[in-house]
Write an enzyme that holds these catalytic residues in place. Structure first.
Site, short mmCIF file in Angstrom:
data_model
loop_
_atom_site.label_atom_id
_atom_site.label_comp_id
_atom_site.label_asym_id
_atom_site.label_seq_id
_atom_site.Cartn_x
_atom_site.Cartn_y
_atom_site.Cartn_z
N SER A 1 0.90 -1.12 0.02
CA SER A 1 -0.06 -0.08 -0.04
C SER A 1 1.00 1.27 0.01
O SER A 1 2.00 1.19 -0.23
CB SER A 1 -0.97 -0.21 1.24
OG SER A 1 -1.47 1.00 1.48
N LYS B 1 -3.16 9.64 -8.55
CA LYS B 1 -3.85 8.65 -8.05
C LYS B 1 -5.19 8.20 -8.37
O LYS B 1 -6.12 8.82 -8.26
CB LYS B 1 -3.59 8.81 -6.41
CG LYS B 1 -4.06 8.03 -5.62
CD LYS B 1 -3.52 7.97 -4.04
CE LYS B 1 -4.25 7.30 -3.15
NZ LYS B 1 -4.74 5.89 -3.61
S1 IVH Z 1 1.72 2.85 -6.95
C1 IVH Z 1 3.96 0.01 -3.89
N1 IVH Z 1 0.51 4.41 -8.36
O1 IVH Z 1 -3.38 3.68 -4.32
C2 IVH Z 1 3.21 1.13 -4.88
N2 IVH Z 1 -0.65 3.43 -6.90
O2 IVH Z 1 -3.43 4.37 -1.63
C3 IVH Z 1 2.23 0.61 -5.32
N3 IVH Z 1 -3.06 3.81 -6.72
O3 IVH Z 1 -2.71 0.55 -3.63
C4 IVH Z 1 1.12 1.67 -5.62
N4 IVH Z 1 -3.01 5.49 -8.54
O4 IVH Z 1 -4.15 0.81 -5.68
C5 IVH Z 1 0.55 3.55 -7.44
N5 IVH Z 1 -0.42 6.16 -9.92
C6 IVH Z 1 -0.70 4.92 -9.00
C7 IVH Z 1 -1.86 4.81 -8.23
C8 IVH Z 1 -1.79 4.04 -7.15
C9 IVH Z 1 -3.60 4.77 -7.51
C10 IVH Z 1 -3.76 2.95 -5.70
C11 IVH Z 1 -3.16 1.65 -5.51
C12 IVH Z 1 -2.62 1.64 -4.27
C13 IVH Z 1 -3.21 2.84 -3.63
C14 IVH Z 1 -2.51 3.05 -2.43
#
Ligand code: IVH
Length: 675
Positions: free
Chosen positions: A84, A117
């Site tokens: 996460s 995000k």
């Molecule tokens: S990277 C280890 N990039 O946000 C890093 N996550 O609150 C993995 N999410 O679990 C996540 N857009 O479901 C990443 N551009 C993005 C994202 C993103 C949405 C979500 C994802 C993550 C959650 C965390």
């Protein structure tokens, strides 16, 4: 100060609450609190744990990733755990993260990549021998659910990779539902009398959890990929952007708004920019994810048990919150329309405190099935008016019954409220209705009309209850002595109000016309009449044909204006106004031709010859409107540089003409669409 035992029990309670919310969110797709409220609980727990590290346990929700695995779908073990992200809610927290990164790298600075995000669900796609082998949800980060059959229906997800792709490729990203698909789905649900989805994220989650992939296929889900997972036999990379380019070359959808940025100042500007423009996208985002670009630096920084240290989620302020719906009331408008509205326990959302929200009409209450006593989701997005999204069913009190529209108005006359066959609105059809009367006076004094400062709802009700005003004409007969025995009305406040009333006598004719509250007569048509006739008397004495002959005025407005002036009661009001000295013929003739009278033109993206304000002013000066969103009624959409994707898509979908800047200039001149 609270003692250690108290803190331990608060921590226990917070953990239990957070676990329960996690279960509802990840396993049941039925959250009972908004994301913002959930984040607040986690923040409180984290703060307590930081102060009392001896109370941290490995199973605390701060140490683990959210969900568990349901029994409906087969389990899939993630060989590389799906982590996460930690959150930052303001510049201070973003900078604190930046400082931790720098410290972790031995005082070396890092370059960052900022990504939107996406508000959807994390998904892992696994390809073996170039074919989609598994698609799995995140689950608890270690074990997820096998939703391959459903994910295979998503059109942008490649089913096969190009020749030469590595033997094993795992890719992670976010599955989401575009806003247009969400709205269409809810419209279908409403038409079928089915439960509405609260937001695109919930409907994406529900759509992925279908046992029948055909249903998922009908839901038009999409995906943005943001990271490789396990890759066997792939190329070596040095930074994140390269890996994204590689994913794109394999056919994965990668979001176009990803930027490499130097320093957190630039990152913060990017975050603020998207916070403002978030509604210009065709999908929902809830923040920006900031990542260290260099993969070697990522390795150096490593991860906690739950989240990498090399990334942070910058979260936008919430636009949805839950609150108590205390009651549903009905307000009567100046035309007799009865509008149900929700009285809410005040809640701060989308930048302001909301305590009332319209429920539009009978059908809307029925479709949403919101009831007094419900905990409801309240949404206030951008400058859109606050909305009750729906109830949180899990929190509904046991003794609860659907709300029914009252059949009798609670005004002193207890008049019947009727809904005519085939109409959406319920109305009070009693012309003497005191509520309608009050609403007409409030409208008369309001900003776009006679603009009488201090004569708002509360004062009108007060004066109406004392029988001091029964129609707009009575306002001008108010004297200081009328206020003498009213509590809270000293000489100063009554003097101010009387001055404001006096000042309104010289308003322009279009404002006076709007103030009369004639059905269908808006500001653009009022301006056209004022310019064409020059005085209220000339308009009052014009025939229906003469009214209809005015440029831009259709037969419905002409008939409505003619009818209004034919009623004796209305003429009596006009005469009261005349006797009081209200000016009937103040017109500032505009030299600009009213080429866009009543037309709605949406501008999106930057134009060279006009700032946004100038473009809007040019439209309004020609009698047009410039709303913020595209609908069936939009006459044209003007598209400049970097247009909002949502507006452009909506225009195409609805067949609304799209113009470039040259087309816009021609439109301003002639009012006609090119071609
Ligand atoms: S990277 C280890 N990039 O946000 C890093 N996550 O609150 C993995 N999410 O679990 C996540 N857009 O479901 C990443 N551009 C993005 C994202 C993103 C949405 C979500 C994802 C993550 C959650 C965390």
């Amino acid at each position: 100060m609270a003692d250690h035992d108290d803190i331990a029990s608060e921590i226990d309670a917070l953990r239990a609450e957070i676990r329960e919310h996690n279960r509802r969110y990840f396993e049941l797709d039925e959250p009972t609190v908004s994301d913002a409220e959930f984040d607040e609980l986690v923040r409180r727990l984290r703060a307590l744990e930081e102060e009392h590290p001896d109370l941290i346990t490995p199973d605390s929700p701060t140490q683990r990733v959210g969900g568990a695995v349901s029994a409906t779908f087969a389990a899939v073990v993630h060989r590389v755990p799906m982590m996460s992200l930690d959150n930052a809610f303001d510049l201070k927290e973003l900078n604190a993260w930046g400082a931790r990164v720098e410290r972790g790298l031995g005082r070396v600075s890092a370059a960052f990549v900022a990504e939107l995000k996406i508000d959807g669900l994390a998904m892992s796609l696994r390809y073996e021998g170039g074919r989609l082998a598994h698609a799995a949800t995140r689950g608890d980060g270690r074990v997820g659910e096998d939703v391959t059959a459903n994910v295979a229906t998503i059109s942008v997800v490649p089913k096969r990779l190009p020749k030469g792709a590595p033997a094993v490729v795992e890719v992670r990203g976010e599955v989401y539902m575009p806003i247009a698909a969400f709205e269409a789905l809810n419209a279908r649900q409403a038409a079928a009398g089915e439960k509405l989805f609260a937001n695109p994220r919930n409907s994406a989650a529900g759509s992925l959890r279908q046992k029948d992939p055909k249903i998922t296929a009908s839901r038009e889900l999409a995906m943005w990929c943001y990271q490789p997972g396990e890759v066997v036999g792939g190329p070596a990379f040095t930074n994140h952007l390269e890996t994204l380019e590689w994913l794109e070359s394999l056919g994965f959808p990668v979001n176009p708004e990803i930027r490499r940025l130097d320093g957190l100042d630039e990152v913060y500007t990017f975050c603020q920019g998207w916070q403002e423009r978030r509604h210009s996208l065709s999908y929902e985002i809830d923040g920006v994810v900031v990542k260290v670009d260099a993969l070697s630096q990522r390795d150096e920084l490593g991860a906690t048990s739950k989240a990498p240290r090399w990334a942070i989620a910058y979260k936008f302020p919430p636009e949805e919150r839950t609150t108590l719906l205390k009651d549903i009331m009905v307000s009567i408008g100046r035309t007799g329309r009865a509008t149900p509205f929700a009285m809410l326990e005040p809640v701060f959302v989308g930048g302001s405190t909301v305590s009332l929200a319209t429920l539009h009409n009978d059908d809307q209450v029925r479709v949403k099935d919101v009831r007094p006593g419900d905990t409801v989701i309240v949404r206030k997005a951008g400058d859109v008016i606050p909305e009750v999204v729906g109830p949180v069913l899990a929190l509904r009190p046991e003794a609860s019954a659907p709300w029914t529209f009252p059949t009798i108005c609670n005004c002193p006359l207890h008049t019947p409220l009727v809904r005519l066959e085939g109409e959406a609105d319920t109305r009070c059809v009693e012309p003497a209705c005191p509520y309608q009367r009050d609403a007409r006076i409030i409208h008369f004094a309001s900003r776009g009309a006679m603009d009488i400062e201090g004569l708002g709802e509360r004062t009108v009700y007060l004066l109406s209850d004392r029988n001091l005003v029964r129609d707009a004409g009575d306002i001008y007969a108010l004297r200081r002595e009328h206020f003498a025995d009213i509590d809270g009305w000293g000489d100063v406040s009554s003097g101010n109000l009387l001055n404001a009333i006096e000042g309104s006598k010289t308003r322009l004719l279009p404002n006076l016309l709007v103030a009369l509250g004639i059905k269908h007569l808006g500001p653009a048509a009022a301006l056209a009449f004022a310019n064409a006739f020059g005085s209220l008397d000339a308009i009052m004495n014009a025939s229906r044909e003469e009214l209809g002959a005015v440029e831009g005025i259709g037969p419905i407005i002409a008939a409505s204006v003619h009818h209004w002036f034919s009623e004796a009661a209305n003429r009596a009001i006009v005469e009261k106004l005349r006797a009081a000295g209200v000016i009937f013929d103040r017109v500032e003739r505009t030299s600009v031709a009213q080429t866009l009278l009543g037309k709605a033109i949406v501008v999106t993206g930057g134009l060279e010859g006009f700032s946004r304000e100038e473009a809007e002013a040019a439209i309004k000066a020609r009698g047009g409107k410039s709303p913020g969103s595209v609908s069936k009624k939009t006459y044209a959409v003007v598209v400049g540089a970097d247009p909002g994707a949502a507006k452009f898509a909506k225009a195409t979908e609805l067949g609304v003409p799209v113009l470039d800047e040259a087309g816009f200039v021609a439109l301003l001149e002639s009012g006609a669409l090119p071609g």
